[in-house]
Design a protein around this motif. Structure first.
Motif, PDB file in Angstrom:
ATOM      1  N   THR A   1       0.861  -1.193   0.000  1.00 10.94           N
ATOM      2  CA  THR A   1       0.000   0.000   0.000  1.00 10.94           C
ATOM      3  C   THR A   1       0.890   1.233   0.000  1.00 10.94           C
ATOM      4  OG1 THR A   1      -0.094  -0.112   2.409  1.00 10.94           O
ATOM      5  CG2 THR A   1      -1.956  -1.060   1.222  1.00 10.94           C
TER       6      THR A   1
ATOM      7  N   GLY B   1       3.247   7.138   0.951  1.00  9.03           N
ATOM      8  CA  GLY B   1       3.287   8.499   0.449  1.00  9.03           C
ATOM      9  C   GLY B   1       4.318   8.621  -0.644  1.00  9.03           C
TER      10      GLY B   1
ATOM     11  N   ILE C   1      17.181   1.823  -3.064  1.00  7.72           N
ATOM     12  CA  ILE C   1      16.027   1.232  -2.393  1.00  7.72           C
ATOM     13  C   ILE C   1      16.384   1.073  -0.921  1.00  7.72           C
ATOM     14  CG2 ILE C   1      14.615  -0.849  -2.132  1.00  7.72           C
ATOM     15  CD1 ILE C   1      14.782  -1.291  -5.117  1.00  7.72           C
TER      16      ILE C   1
ATOM     17  N   ASN D   1       5.585   6.598  10.129  1.00  4.64           N
ATOM     18  CA  ASN D   1       5.075   7.009   8.812  1.00  4.64           C
ATOM     19  C   ASN D   1       4.910   8.531   8.717  1.00  4.64           C
ATOM     20  OD1 ASN D   1       5.061   4.418   7.850  1.00  4.64           O
ATOM     21  ND2 ASN D   1       2.879   4.066   8.167  1.00  4.64           N
TER      22      ASN D   1
ATOM     23  N   LEU E   1       8.369   9.999   8.294  1.00  4.34           N
ATOM     24  CA  LEU E   1       8.873   9.695   6.951  1.00  4.34           C
ATOM     25  C   LEU E   1       8.250  10.635   5.913  1.00  4.34           C
ATOM     26  CD1 LEU E   1      10.346   7.864   4.881  1.00  4.34           C
ATOM     27  CD2 LEU E   1       8.355   6.356   4.926  1.00  4.34           C
TER      28      LEU E   1
ATOM     29  N   VAL F   1       9.196   7.362  -3.298  1.00  2.73           N
ATOM     30  CA  VAL F   1       7.938   6.607  -3.210  1.00  2.73           C
ATOM     31  C   VAL F   1       8.113   5.642  -2.047  1.00  2.73           C
ATOM     32  CG1 VAL F   1       6.253   5.129  -4.377  1.00  2.73           C
ATOM     33  CG2 VAL F   1       7.663   6.682  -5.737  1.00  2.73           C
ATOM     34  N   ALA F   2       7.202   5.717  -1.083  1.00  2.00           N
ATOM     35  CA  ALA F   2       7.281   4.841   0.091  1.00  2.00           C
ATOM     36  C   ALA F   2       6.048   3.958   0.140  1.00  2.00           C
ATOM     37  CB  ALA F   2       7.375   5.677   1.358  1.00  2.00           C
ATOM     38  N   VAL F   3       6.281   2.644   0.267  1.00  2.00           N
ATOM     39  CA  VAL F   3       5.165   1.689   0.318  1.00  2.00           C
ATOM     40  C   VAL F   3       5.362   0.721   1.487  1.00  2.00           C
ATOM     41  CG1 VAL F   3       4.687   1.773  -2.173  1.00  2.00           C
ATOM     42  CG2 VAL F   3       6.313   0.079  -1.296  1.00  2.00           C
ATOM     43  N   ALA F   4       4.238   0.134   1.929  1.00  5.12           N
ATOM     44  CA  ALA F   4       4.275  -0.832   3.036  1.00  5.12           C
ATOM     45  C   ALA F   4       3.702  -2.155   2.563  1.00  5.12           C
ATOM     46  CB  ALA F   4       3.449  -0.299   4.195  1.00  5.12           C
ATOM     47  N   ASP F   5       4.316  -3.273   2.992  1.00  3.47           N
ATOM     48  CA  ASP F   5       3.788  -4.597   2.642  1.00  3.47           C
ATOM     49  C   ASP F   5       2.352  -4.723   3.157  1.00  3.47           C
ATOM     50  OD1 ASP F   5       6.358  -5.006   1.802  1.00  3.47           O
ATOM     51  OD2 ASP F   5       6.570  -6.968   2.745  1.00  3.47           O
ATOM     52  N   LYS F   6       1.450  -5.223   2.329  1.00  3.29           N
ATOM     53  CA  LYS F   6       0.059  -5.393   2.767  1.00  3.29           C
ATOM     54  C   LYS F   6      -0.024  -6.400   3.914  1.00  3.29           C
ATOM     55  CE  LYS F   6      -3.419  -4.022  -0.492  1.00  3.29           C
ATOM     56  NZ  LYS F   6      -4.447  -4.392  -1.439  1.00  3.29           N
TER      57      LYS F   6
ATOM     58  N   ILE G   1       8.651  -1.742   5.255  1.00  2.00           N
ATOM     59  CA  ILE G   1       8.513  -0.567   4.376  1.00  2.00           C
ATOM     60  C   ILE G   1       9.625  -0.554   3.327  1.00  2.00           C
ATOM     61  CG2 ILE G   1       8.723   1.978   4.405  1.00  2.00           C
ATOM     62  CD1 ILE G   1       7.184   1.799   7.130  1.00  2.00           C
ATOM     63  N   THR G   2       9.261  -0.161   2.110  1.00  2.00           N
ATOM     64  CA  THR G   2      10.238  -0.022   1.026  1.00  2.00           C
ATOM     65  C   THR G   2      10.153   1.404   0.491  1.00  2.00           C
ATOM     66  OG1 THR G   2       9.868  -2.341   0.416  1.00  2.00           O
ATOM     67  CG2 THR G   2      10.990  -0.968  -1.208  1.00  2.00           C
TER      68      THR G   2
ATOM     69  N   LEU H   1      11.711   3.937  -2.532  1.00  2.00           N
ATOM     70  CA  LEU H   1      12.522   4.137  -3.736  1.00  2.00           C
ATOM     71  C   LEU H   1      12.905   5.615  -3.777  1.00  2.00           C
ATOM     72  CD1 LEU H   1      13.585   2.864  -6.447  1.00  2.00           C
ATOM     73  CD2 LEU H   1      11.520   3.774  -7.499  1.00  2.00           C
TER      74      LEU H   1
END
Lengths: 134, 134
Positions: free
Chosen positions: A125, A128, B38, B52, B55, B73-78, B84-85, B87
């Motif tokens: 998900t 940001g 990454i 979050n 960040l 771009v910051a995303v979290a594993d569902k 958190i990853t 780029l």
């Protein structure tokens, strides 16, 4: 009879009000319906150049032809360029399911089937993002 | 003497020509100087909301204030949002080295020092990207 008519009009107004409540949040929450995915791919080093060409063609064609394919970023580990990470953003899961039926995606999958040694798909998900204007 | 002058003019022309060859490729290859990374971060689940927020503040401030910070771009594993990853794309390594000295980055690092349980930084190169126009 007049009482029944007034009652019907009141019901109609309430119905319109409830419908508008149901429609508005879904419109506001449009960004939340996005489907975001990280694909971690290990490619046969001997076929890396051909794989990267097929990947780039697929990404560019999908974004150009499909309304629901929003963006792709593909990167390779500096230490081992055969380890590839792709961040994929689709409008929603319907757009993704349509995407995997398209001729360009089918062509990509057929082309790379003997190049990909390992594939891991991680659904994520969006926390940001921030970027300079184009 | 005339011969020497002609020789000098010829040398000057050759020197300008060689310099232009040296300058042009570096200007064309500007995109290749980008530093792409990454960051894989594991956050204390109990402090995820605070992490979050810190960040997002860091990402937005850095892109707004620093010329060399191009995008995050910051995303979290569902399955586990504490994984958190991010780029990160910087104009070049000089821009990155400047970035980590800024007050907003220092504030972020201080804020999250007891929230981050694991941090892995992977330097990558851009294979390609495709996106819908903003």
């Amino acid at each position: 009879m007049k009482k029944y008519r007034k009652g019907n009009i009141l019901l109609l107004i309430m119905w319109i009000f409830i419908c508008s409540l149901m429609v508005c949040p879904s419109a506001n929450a449009q960004t939340d319906s996005r489907m975001v995915r990280i694909a971690k791919i290990q490619v046969d080093p001997a076929q890396l150049e051909a794989y990267n060409a097929a990947l780039k063609e697929q990404m560019q064609t999908a974004v150009r032809l499909e309304t629901g394919v929003l963006s792709y970023v593909a990167v390779a580990d500096k230490k081992d360029p055969s380890h590839i990470t792709i961040l994929e953003i689709y409008a929603d899961s319907v757009a993704y399911r349509y995407h995997i039926t398209t001729p360009h995606f089918t062509k990509y999958k057929t082309t790379v089937q003997n190049m990909v040694q390992k594939l891991e798909l991680v659904d994520v998900t969006m926390i940001g993002n921030a970027k300079k204007p184009d």
